[in-house]
Structure formats: C-alpha cells, structure tokens
Design a protein around this motif. Sequence first.
Motif, PDB file in Angstrom:
ATOM      1  N   THR A 221      57.580  78.069   1.125  1.00 50.00           N
ATOM      2  CA  THR A 221      58.276  78.426  -0.490  1.00 50.00           C
ATOM      3  C   THR A 221      57.447  78.649  -1.393  1.00 50.00           C
ATOM      4  OG1 THR A 221      58.957  76.205  -0.735  1.00 50.00           O
ATOM      5  CG2 THR A 221      60.280  77.321   0.421  1.00 50.00           C
ATOM      6  N   THR A 222      55.953  78.320  -1.256  1.00 51.70           N
ATOM      7  CA  THR A 222      55.117  78.482  -2.138  1.00 51.70           C
ATOM      8  C   THR A 222      53.860  79.356  -1.597  1.00 51.70           C
ATOM      9  OG1 THR A 222      53.999  76.251  -1.613  1.00 51.70           O
ATOM     10  CG2 THR A 222      55.533  76.266  -3.427  1.00 51.70           C
ATOM     11  N   LYS A 223      53.184  79.979  -2.572  1.00 50.24           N
ATOM     12  CA  LYS A 223      52.120  80.749  -2.059  1.00 50.24           C
ATOM     13  C   LYS A 223      51.011  80.264  -1.111  1.00 50.24           C
ATOM     14  CE  LYS A 223      52.096  82.840  -6.858  1.00 50.24           C
ATOM     15  NZ  LYS A 223      51.445  83.256  -8.096  1.00 50.24           N
ATOM     16  N   GLY A 224      50.790  78.808  -1.492  1.00 53.77           N
ATOM     17  CA  GLY A 224      49.665  78.317  -0.590  1.00 53.77           C
ATOM     18  C   GLY A 224      50.065  78.109   0.889  1.00 53.77           C
ATOM     19  N   GLY A 225      51.342  78.213   1.356  1.00 56.43           N
ATOM     20  CA  GLY A 225      51.900  78.379   2.839  1.00 56.43           C
ATOM     21  C   GLY A 225      51.847  79.646   3.379  1.00 56.43           C
ATOM     22  N   ARG A 226      51.687  80.751   2.575  1.00 55.01           N
ATOM     23  CA  ARG A 226      52.066  81.965   3.170  1.00 55.01           C
ATOM     24  C   ARG A 226      51.017  82.553   4.103  1.00 55.01           C
ATOM     25  NH1 ARG A 226      53.999  84.515  -2.535  1.00 55.01           N
ATOM     26  NH2 ARG A 226      55.873  83.185  -2.783  1.00 55.01           N
ATOM     27  N   TRP A 227      50.012  81.696   4.513  1.00 56.99           N
ATOM     28  CA  TRP A 227      48.631  82.023   5.173  1.00 56.99           C
ATOM     29  C   TRP A 227      49.485  81.828   6.613  1.00 56.99           C
ATOM     30  CZ3 TRP A 227      47.943  78.708   9.213  1.00 56.99           C
ATOM     31  CH2 TRP A 227      48.245  77.373   9.021  1.00 56.99           C
ATOM     32  N   VAL A 228      50.621  81.181   7.039  1.00 61.14           N
ATOM     33  CA  VAL A 228      51.052  81.484   8.210  1.00 61.14           C
ATOM     34  C   VAL A 228      51.572  82.440   8.685  1.00 61.14           C
ATOM     35  CG1 VAL A 228      51.838  78.937   8.000  1.00 61.14           C
ATOM     36  CG2 VAL A 228      53.587  80.843   7.676  1.00 61.14           C
ATOM     37  N   PHE A 229      51.817  83.449   7.956  1.00 63.98           N
ATOM     38  CA  PHE A 229      52.350  84.999   8.172  1.00 63.98           C
ATOM     39  C   PHE A 229      51.215  85.602   8.459  1.00 63.98           C
ATOM     40  CE2 PHE A 229      55.662  83.530   4.827  1.00 63.98           C
ATOM     41  CZ  PHE A 229      56.444  83.414   5.793  1.00 63.98           C
ATOM     42  N   GLU A 230      49.780  85.249   8.534  1.00 66.28           N
ATOM     43  CA  GLU A 230      48.980  85.985   9.292  1.00 66.28           C
ATOM     44  C   GLU A 230      49.017  86.155  10.721  1.00 66.28           C
ATOM     45  OE1 GLU A 230      44.986  83.957   8.207  1.00 66.28           O
ATOM     46  OE2 GLU A 230      45.467  84.224   6.080  1.00 66.28           O
ATOM     47  N   ALA A 231      49.657  85.242  11.370  1.00 69.98           N
ATOM     48  CA  ALA A 231      49.853  85.311  12.744  1.00 69.98           C
ATOM     49  C   ALA A 231      50.979  86.492  12.939  1.00 69.98           C
ATOM     50  CB  ALA A 231      50.447  83.933  13.177  1.00 69.98           C
ATOM     51  N   GLU A 232      51.860  86.791  12.136  1.00 71.39           N
ATOM     52  CA  GLU A 232      52.631  87.711  12.367  1.00 71.39           C
ATOM     53  C   GLU A 232      52.217  88.896  12.125  1.00 71.39           C
ATOM     54  OE1 GLU A 232      57.052  89.149  10.609  1.00 71.39           O
ATOM     55  OE2 GLU A 232      55.634  88.298   9.136  1.00 71.39           O
ATOM     56  N   ASP A 233      51.299  89.250  11.413  1.00 70.73           N
ATOM     57  CA  ASP A 233      50.378  90.455  11.481  1.00 70.73           C
ATOM     58  C   ASP A 233      49.617  90.529  12.558  1.00 70.73           C
ATOM     59  OD1 ASP A 233      51.551  90.836   8.935  1.00 70.73           O
ATOM     60  OD2 ASP A 233      49.691  89.826   7.763  1.00 70.73           O
TER      61      ASP A 233
END
Length: 584
Positions: A221-233
């Motif tokens: 829910t915050t900017k710092g956690g959005r690195w997890v979407f690198e796996a989606e890419d």
Amino acid sequence: MSTSKTYPQPMEQALYKVLSSLQPNTEALAQESIEVAEGHMNKAQLLALTVGAANCTAVIGRAGGKSDGILAPRVHRNVEVMPRSSGVALGTTYIQLLDRTLPALFQGFQRLGYERDRDFWVRRFPDPKYKLQLPFNAPLSPEHSIFIRNGNTAAAMRLVSQDRPGTSNGLSVDWIIGDEVKFLNKKKLDEETRPINRGNKERFGHLAEHHGEVFTTDMPTTKGGRWVFEAEDECNKPHNQEAIRLILALQLEIWREKQKLPTSANNNGRLRRIAHYEGQINELRKELTHFLDFSSFVNVHVLGLKYFRDMYRTMPRSIFNTSILNKRDTGGENKYYPDLNEQLHYYDAVDYSYVDKFDFGTRAFNDCRKDADIDNAQALTLGGDYGASFNCLHVAQRHSRFAKGNLTGKDMVRHLKSFYAPSPAKISSVTEAFCDYYEYWHRKEVHYVYDQTAVGKDGKSDLTYADEVIKVLKRRGWKIRQIYIGEVPGHMTRYLGWGVALREADDRFAIQRFNRENTKYTFEAMADAEAKEGRNGFEKDKADEKNREIPQHQTTHLTDACDTVFYYLTISKPQLTHLLPAIV
C-alpha cells in the motif's frame, strides 16, 4: 503467469479440475503403512505447487493461505529434493519471524504431517536419538535455525531478519523463503540476503529448486513495497509465459499417464515417459519467475462468506480494497501524508540480548525491556486523542543531531510507541497500559503535551481527559511536566509541517522515524489517511471515525495523537511555526 486472466484458460481449467478431484489409492497406501489425511488447497496454492517455478512471488489477500499453503509446501519440497541443504526464512524483523511467520508456517507443516520435536526442531539441534546427518553447512549454534527431518537427514532453515544483519553473516544457502515481503528493504535484500544464496552447485545444481526464492505478501500500500511487482514484469515476459504454459501441459500429460498405470500390464514405457516429462518440467522451472495475484476470495471455501461480509462491514473501504480484494493502491494525490515511506521512515530497534533469553513461543514481548531506542537521558513526550468511542496515546523523543547514537547528522524525532483502547475503555485505561509497558524504565519522567480537546469530559466523570491521564501517571509514580498547547493546529498547517519533515528537504525541521513493531497501526493509519475539501478548506478525511462498525484503530484517531506529539517536537518547541506558510 501474473493473474488468472492471462492463463491459457482451457488448459488451466482442465488441470485445476484434475488436481481438485484427485483421490489417493487409500488401499494401496495402507498396505505400505502410509496414513492418508484429507486436506484442501485453494487455486493459488495449487498453481504455486503445480508450476513450481524456481522463483515465485505470491501477492494474495489477507487469510488467503500464503504461509501454510505456499511457503510450507515449498519448504517441504526443498527438504525432500535437497537433503542436508540449508535455506533462509527471511523477515523484516526477528520479532516478525517469531511472532507471525513461524506460527503460520508450522501450521502448514502440521497439515503436511510434520510433528514438532520429531520432524522439526526450533532453535535447537535434532534429538541425537534419531542419528540424523546434519546439513552440509550446519551451524555451530542452533540459536537462529530450524532443523527439518527428511529420512535420516536434516536440513536447516536459518532465521534471518533485516534488523539483525548478523544472522546472515557468512552464510551460504540453497534456497530462500519470505513472508510479508512488502515490508522488506529492497536494497538490503539485494545487498545482504541474495548474495548468500550460493554454493552447493555440485550437489544440487541440476535441480530447479536450487537457489530459488519464494516470497508471499498481501498487497503493498506504499511506494516502498512496490518492488514486489518486479516479479510480475519478469513473469509476463514471453519466454516465462511460454514456460508456464508448457509446464501446465506436461503436468496434465503426466496425470493422464499415471491414470493408466493401474490398468496396464506393462508400464515400463509409460514410466519412462513420465520420467522424461518430469525432467522437462525441471528444466523449464529453472530460473523461471512465477507471479500470483489473487484476492482473499481464493480461500472462500475455507473462510466462508460470513468472513467477507464481516470484513466489508468492519473495515475502512480503502483497507478492504487492498487487504481483501487485493486491489492495487495507486496512492498519491488525495493522501494526507503523501510523503510517508516505510523504506525511509521505519526503523527497527529490538534489544535481542533480552529477547534471546527466552525460548520460542514461551512469552510475548510486551514491555519496554525489548526496546533498544529509548534515550534514558531524557523524558518521554506523550500526546493523545480522546473521545467516548476511542482513546489513544502516542510516545516520542527528539534527538539532537549531535546526540550520541544519532548517526543521521540531522535532528530527529523517534516515534517510539502507540497505545489505544476502544469503548468502553477510557483514557485512564490507555494510560495504565502506557505505565505497564514502561514499568521497567527507571527514569519514569514524561512531558505530557495536550490541546483543547483534552480539557473536555466524557460525561461520565468530573475530570477532564487530561486530568484522567495526569491522575494515573502520578499514582503510578511518574514525574510529569504538563505542556498545554491550546488550540489544535489547523489541517493545512499540520499537512505542511509533515510534508517538509517527511521529505527531509530542510535541515531546520527534524526528520521523523517510526519504530516498526511499536507504531505499526499508527503508521498504517497515516498511510491510509486521505485528504478532502471541507467547509474550512483542506482537511484530513475523518469520516470513518463516525462508523462504529470499523475498528477505530484503523481510522484517523491514532494519526491525530501522533500529530500532537509531532507538531510540538518538530514545529512548536523549536519555534519554526513562522516558516510553514512559506513552504511550497
């Protein structure tokens, strides 16, 4: 594949139907003295298990079965195919591992038939009576390890946390798992943890699981956690999509071949084909990245519809959308604290010399003796938010840029702890909780900051809210300095103050840091707090405070208590109020 929408639908549906309806041959297994227990796996768990990619990231709503249904089976698989291997269970804090990750993981172990102190041992070596061969890279001390049995061997799962970097020093491991990974510091993950996932290629290098990573979390829910979407890419790249499609097709063929085994007189050719398919799957899984994205409804068969009705009724809509529906929070424009960033503003401060004295599960760590961030040379600063339905207190200390232990080079406010209690508990009960928590702090000195909202009454007592707080503090032996600040600073004034402090663009304003374990609910409430245009202009949106079915610690009450302490320590006390109107 990243979502159910992008899967090759006919194949996925066919395989899911097959996997959901598989029935073991109980008679044949009974002849081999194998006990069969019924279990349930949801679609996300089945896909994670069936695809079995070397690297899997699963973003699944709350209570979606992440730890017990994805992480536990993967640990079982790792131990099974890599006997005597070593892995890592990674957490943001060691307390998180002990209090949240491991209990859920052990529940998954038990579903798989594991029994503690027979099949796995927590922070101690396996019982010598089993004569197990220890891991190739066995630790000298079991203090930060879990040993898991596989036949006459044992694998080690090391407990590694980012707030305790010494737990990973010198390690060389074969696999990594992690839960609640949205809270991980990506830089530390890349620089401290991933480099230790190395070695043993001569033993396990042919296996897809070797040096794999499996991470689970609910929606960031915050900017710092959005690195997890690198796996989606990565997952959505054509070669990974094709590999997943082929794995599903091969799994379906293996099932079809296995269905014919009991009815065929000669199965040699069929067994060779199955082995060949399994070999192909292993090759396809190597270096493959799989991303799963499911709402909590994936586990509706376990949770029941009442769970979702209750969550919808009692949760703020923004939290329901992210935590249950797994919708992505784009963040930003209408946030009251838009510059809040857990990667920057969170810190960890646990006194592990105290925590390590106790065995896992023997006690809860719920007093200040576990805290390593209290400055004993100064008083605690305390502020609150008061009312008939909810009361809370917030604790902080300000540190000079020249203070011992402050390595930032800037003045700093450390937000140490929050306390709260819903109705019918009164502010006196919250103050008692504060006193209980800091019972072992020898200084017992507090600066109590309060505004005009604290001089009101709840209608049940002749004392004001502030009087109630002071009465309890005095009775519990605290020295009190009372600081009355008058009218609450306006919404825009507080918004501007928080903005400049959180952005850290002006050294005249102290930087802000929040104890991750002790201020979790306050930080989350700040991250969720929204702004709106009200009758008097720009305001914090406090509409959820009027909805009594929503747990009030998830609304803006805690943020108001934090605002009081923040404004006094960061703006009023250092006399910077005159600067705020000029801030753009």
